[in-house]
Each structure stands twice: as structure tokens, then as C-alpha cells.
Write an enzyme that holds these catalytic residues in place. Sequence first.
Site, mmCIF file in Angstrom:
data_model
loop_
_atom_site.group_PDB
_atom_site.id
_atom_site.type_symbol
_atom_site.label_atom_id
_atom_site.label_comp_id
_atom_site.label_asym_id
_atom_site.label_seq_id
_atom_site.Cartn_x
_atom_site.Cartn_y
_atom_site.Cartn_z
ATOM 1 N N ARG A 145 -44.419 42.292 -43.923
ATOM 2 C CA ARG A 145 -45.335 41.171 -44.105
ATOM 3 C C ARG A 145 -44.877 40.329 -45.298
ATOM 4 O O ARG A 145 -44.231 40.838 -46.218
ATOM 5 C CB ARG A 145 -46.759 41.680 -44.355
ATOM 6 C CG ARG A 145 -47.307 42.586 -43.257
ATOM 7 C CD ARG A 145 -48.657 43.167 -43.666
ATOM 8 N NE ARG A 145 -49.226 44.015 -42.628
ATOM 9 C CZ ARG A 145 -49.050 45.343 -42.576
ATOM 10 N NH1 ARG A 145 -48.329 45.952 -43.510
ATOM 11 N NH2 ARG A 145 -49.600 46.051 -41.606
ATOM 12 N N LYS A 174 -50.652 47.569 -46.501
ATOM 13 C CA LYS A 174 -52.112 47.507 -46.532
ATOM 14 C C LYS A 174 -52.681 48.859 -46.950
ATOM 15 O O LYS A 174 -52.148 49.904 -46.610
ATOM 16 C CB LYS A 174 -52.646 47.109 -45.149
ATOM 17 C CG LYS A 174 -52.375 45.649 -44.789
ATOM 18 C CD LYS A 174 -53.052 45.280 -43.479
ATOM 19 C CE LYS A 174 -52.887 43.795 -43.166
ATOM 20 N NZ LYS A 174 -53.554 43.407 -41.911
#
Length: 298
Positions: free
Chosen positions: A145, A169
Site C-alpha cells: 500500500r 494495517k
Amino acid sequence: MNHIQEAFLNTLKVERNFSEHTLKSYQDDLIQFNQFLEQEHLQLKTFEYRDARNYLSYLYSNHLKRTSVSRKISTLRTFYEYWMTLDENIINPFVQLVHPKKEKYLPQFFYEEEMEALFKTVEEDTSKNLRDRVILELLYATGIRVSELVNIKKQDIDFYANGVTVLGKGSKERFVPFGAYCRQSIENYLEHFKPIQSCNHDFLILNMKGEAITERGVRYVLNDIVKRTAGVSEIHPHKLRHTFATHLLNQGADLRTVQSLLGHVNLSTTGKYTHVSNQQLRKVYLNAHPRAKKENET
């Protein structure tokens, strides 16, 4: 926001390790909800199912996408669940509210020849291209990401194992391998990109001033590459993540491996990448179906 909402956000941060980006989304959802309460002269504690339905209509009246509405309702349902653990008199008005169905879509991705065109645009060894190429290589080679990319430190790169450790995350670390092209790009960047040789921090990807690049800065770089590339339009960091997953699956990688590389908790999240290009579909069909081709055709 009131103290209950602030305590809720703090719990998400401390106990569930939510990222700052996710926490900001939850905070924005609560702020918008509070504005609705004030507008309609409603109280948080006496808010009921009928009010929840009205709030759902209110969100749709603002022309929000179903995915956005779904997330906002989920935020409030989770908030009231938290509040119920603190006060037995609280009732969750969103528990019976039906989630709006999310739009189904196929992730956009680049074909292999489009990726080659993008890399060709940044192949000349100018100072800017050295930096731009390493951004493009890392995003495509690893599928990370953009939030993970901008937080990579130089010590996160392992040239012995040919890979990078990223913080994903939920503050979960994972190791993602990269190939020869990406390795060479990083080595050239570290050796010849002047701002990185004089900076006083450990971030890997820098802007031209020697400062750690931002997510917005990465998007600017990618848009600039596209402007200089003929036949390619519309790029964003997540499109490269889609491309990474799609190309791996098209070449025979199994879903579990791709799930691990992407850092997905649930396999269902990775499942959206099981689409293949029309060209790949036709290739598989022609090779697999007994009556796809006549005997004299190749």
C-alpha cells in the site's frame, strides 16, 4: 464530540491498533452523525431505530456511494456496541438496520505491456527518474500500500533475502520479497540519488528536497509518469496493487500466497482479484476447451 465518543476512538487506537487513517474515518463519521443529531434536535442516548432509518435516508440524500454509507452505518453500530459495554441502559439503534449492499466492481489493473511502457518512461538515469523508478518498482514488485511505501526505512530493505519488511494495517509487520529489477532499482537509487546521501533520517523514499515523501507526493509522481507515457492513462497507487495481484494470479500463483503478500486478513478480500483479463480468459479457453479450435487452426 462527547467523552464517550472520544473514549471509543481511543479504544480503537490502543486496543485494536487502528491506523491513523482508519481512526480519522471513524472520527469523521461520528462528527457527521453529531451534526445530524443537532440538526434534527435528537439526543445520542435516546436515538432509536426509527431515527437510524431517517439517518440512513439522510446519508443517501447527500449522494454518497453505497460503500461510504455502509461504512458510516458500521461505524455507528460499532460505537453503540462499545457504549453498551459501559452502560446497560443503552440500546443499539443500528443493530437491526440492514446494511446497504456494496457496489460490486472489478479492480482496475494495467496490462503487462502498459507496465513496460511506464518503466520505459523512467529508464533514463536522471536524478528524478532514479527516485520515480524506485517508487514504481516497489509498488509493482511488492503490491504494498502507498501508506506502507512512505514509511519504509532504509534498514527495512534486506538485500540478502531480496525483500522488504513493511508495517501494514493493525500495525502488523510482514515481509514481502522483490525481484532482480526492483533490487537493482533500489541499489541505483541509494548509490546515486543525491538527496538520500545527505539527509538526516532513515526514510527510504524522499522528495527532491530530501524530505520523507508523503502519500500525496507519491500520487503526484505517478501522475507525472503517466503524463509522460503514451497510451497509458489514469493511475493511482492502489491500481498498481491491483496489477500486482492480478499478474500473479494470471501466472498461476495461488490465492493464499497472494493473500499473504498483500497482507489481507480475510481470504475473501483477496478473492476480488481472481478476475483475469479478457485476453487471459480467451487464452485459457482456447487451450482448455476441446472444441475451441478446429484441427487446422493454431
